[in-house]
Scaffold this active site. Structure first.
Site, PDB file in Angstrom:
ATOM      1  N   SER A 266       0.857  -1.185   0.000  1.00 38.10           N
ATOM      2  CA  SER A 266       0.000   0.000   0.000  1.00 38.10           C
ATOM      3  C   SER A 266       0.894   1.236   0.000  1.00 38.10           C
ATOM      4  CB  SER A 266      -0.934  -0.053   1.222  1.00 38.10           C
ATOM      5  OG  SER A 266      -1.752   1.087   1.302  1.00 38.10           O
TER       6      SER A 266
ATOM      7  N   ASP B 140      -4.773  -4.540   5.548  1.00 35.30           N
ATOM      8  CA  ASP B 140      -5.090  -5.420   4.429  1.00 35.30           C
ATOM      9  C   ASP B 140      -3.921  -6.384   4.217  1.00 35.30           C
ATOM     10  OD1 ASP B 140      -6.481  -6.483   2.284  1.00 35.30           O
ATOM     11  OD2 ASP B 140      -5.752  -4.985   0.863  1.00 35.30           O
TER      12      ASP B 140
ATOM     13  N   HIS C 192      -2.428  -0.913  -3.592  1.00 36.69           N
ATOM     14  CA  HIS C 192      -3.630  -0.108  -3.404  1.00 36.69           C
ATOM     15  C   HIS C 192      -3.536   1.155  -4.253  1.00 36.69           C
ATOM     16  CE1 HIS C 192      -4.432  -1.891   0.880  1.00 36.69           C
ATOM     17  NE2 HIS C 192      -4.765  -2.720  -0.105  1.00 36.69           N
TER      18      HIS C 192
END
Length: 336
Positions: free
Chosen positions: A12, A131, A39
């Site tokens: 991310s 995540d 992401h």
């Protein structure tokens, strides 16, 4: 003997720099496919393959739906699509967001674990929130290898740290500089075939719901977890509570999924949105009341004018309280 020939990578915030370093140090004869989720905004245009191609010894491209998985190739998730692994090919799906992201890391890791079991190496790099943690659990349940960047080495430590805290049997916790050589060693070392363990129903269900499989959505008997007291911030449906070891997460009927930290962050955002709506409504009410008071005064209707002035004053007072609350919101947590 089996080979580790499916490498899935999730990252991310800070991920572009980490991925650039990673692919730069993978050899051109790598006997494995590398499948990446970073992401990105659902509404943006990804140029990640171009960025990585400048550093990589391997070809890099956006994944295409139904594309065959080829060893020695790097596949990158497209914006606004989950990237899933099937046996021999890739799938793109517009399934519900997980941890407020599409693409998300958990669906990639989970689907790879389902399709390839112990042949999978999952790598979790720098990022915020958590995540990837549930996906790493799925990889370990299917006897794959889990590699996590050392939080002290990551630009953003939260995502690696959450994985370390919640996944008990992570195989390697490494600085970024050691991950490429570890991947090469794993790919080049054959492993003994372990007895095939059946794919847990939870992994099957969550992979299928990411594909918008209507049968999975309607099959209440296979739904993991139990109903919670919380509503889904995205669709308003009931969230089902799933406990896996130390990890607590939530999923609604249509497939939106949240870790506990992500759900809290989302609820904080919803509270702030509600406060801004309330502030706007009160200021509009105060403005309208003030205008009506002026009209009543022009007509010498003093009683009505006074009533509208009081309405305006009350609305301004309440809006001032909300404005003060908004100014106190912590930019790091989203809450006061």
């Amino acid at each position: 003997m089996l080979e580790h020939n499916i490498i899935v990578v999730g990252t991310s915030a800070g991920g572009v720099e980490a991925l650039t370093y990673l692919v730069k140090h993978l050899p051109p004869d790598l006997n494995a496919a590398v499948i990446i989720v970073l992401h990105v905004s659902s509404h943006g245009t990804s140029v990640l393959p171009k960025i990585l191609s400048r550093a990589s010894n391997l070809p890099v491209s956006h994944a295409q739906d139904g594309e065959a998985i080829v060893r020695g190739w790097i596949y990158v998730a497209l914006p606004n699509y989950h990237l899933l692994v099937e046996r021999g090919y890739l799938r793109l799906t517009r399934g519900a967001k997980e941890n407020r992201c599409r693409p998300a890391i958990d669906p990639l890791f989970r689907s790879a674990a389902r399709a390839y079991g112990q042949r999978v190496i999952a790598v979790l790099l720098t990022g915020v929130l958590d995540d990837g943690t549930a996906g790493l659990m799925a990889v370990k349940m299917r006897r794959g290898v889990a590699i996590v960047q050392n939080p002290d080495d990551a630009l953003y430590a939260a995502m690696p740290r959450n994985a370390i805290e919640n996944v008990e049997d992570i195989d390697h916790i490494l600085p970024l500089s050691d991950i490429p050589s570890t991947l090469v060693a794993l790919v080049n070392t054959p492993m003994e075939v372990e007895p095939e363990n059946p794919v847990p129903s939870k992994i099957k269900f969550e992979t299928e719901i990411a594909q918008l499989n209507l049968e999975a959505v309607e099959n209440e008997g296979e739904r993991p977890g139990k109903p919670s007291t919380f509503g889904c911030p995205d669709c308003g449906g009931i969230l089902w509570e799933i406990e896996e070891g130390n990890l607590l997460r939530f999923r609604c009927r249509t497939g939106h999924a949240y870790s506990a930290e992500t759900l809290l962050a989302t609820q904080s955002d919803k509270v702030e949105d509600a406060l801004w709506i309330a502030l706007r409504a009160l200021e509009e009410k105060a403005s309208l009341s003030h205008r009506l008071a002026a009209r009543m005064e022009a007509r010498n209707q003093t009683v009505a004018a006074q009533r509208f002035k009081e309405e305006a004053h009350s609305a301004w007072e309440r809006s001032a309280i909300i404005r003060e609350v908004l100014l106190k919101v912590d930019p790091n947590t989203g809450v006061d």
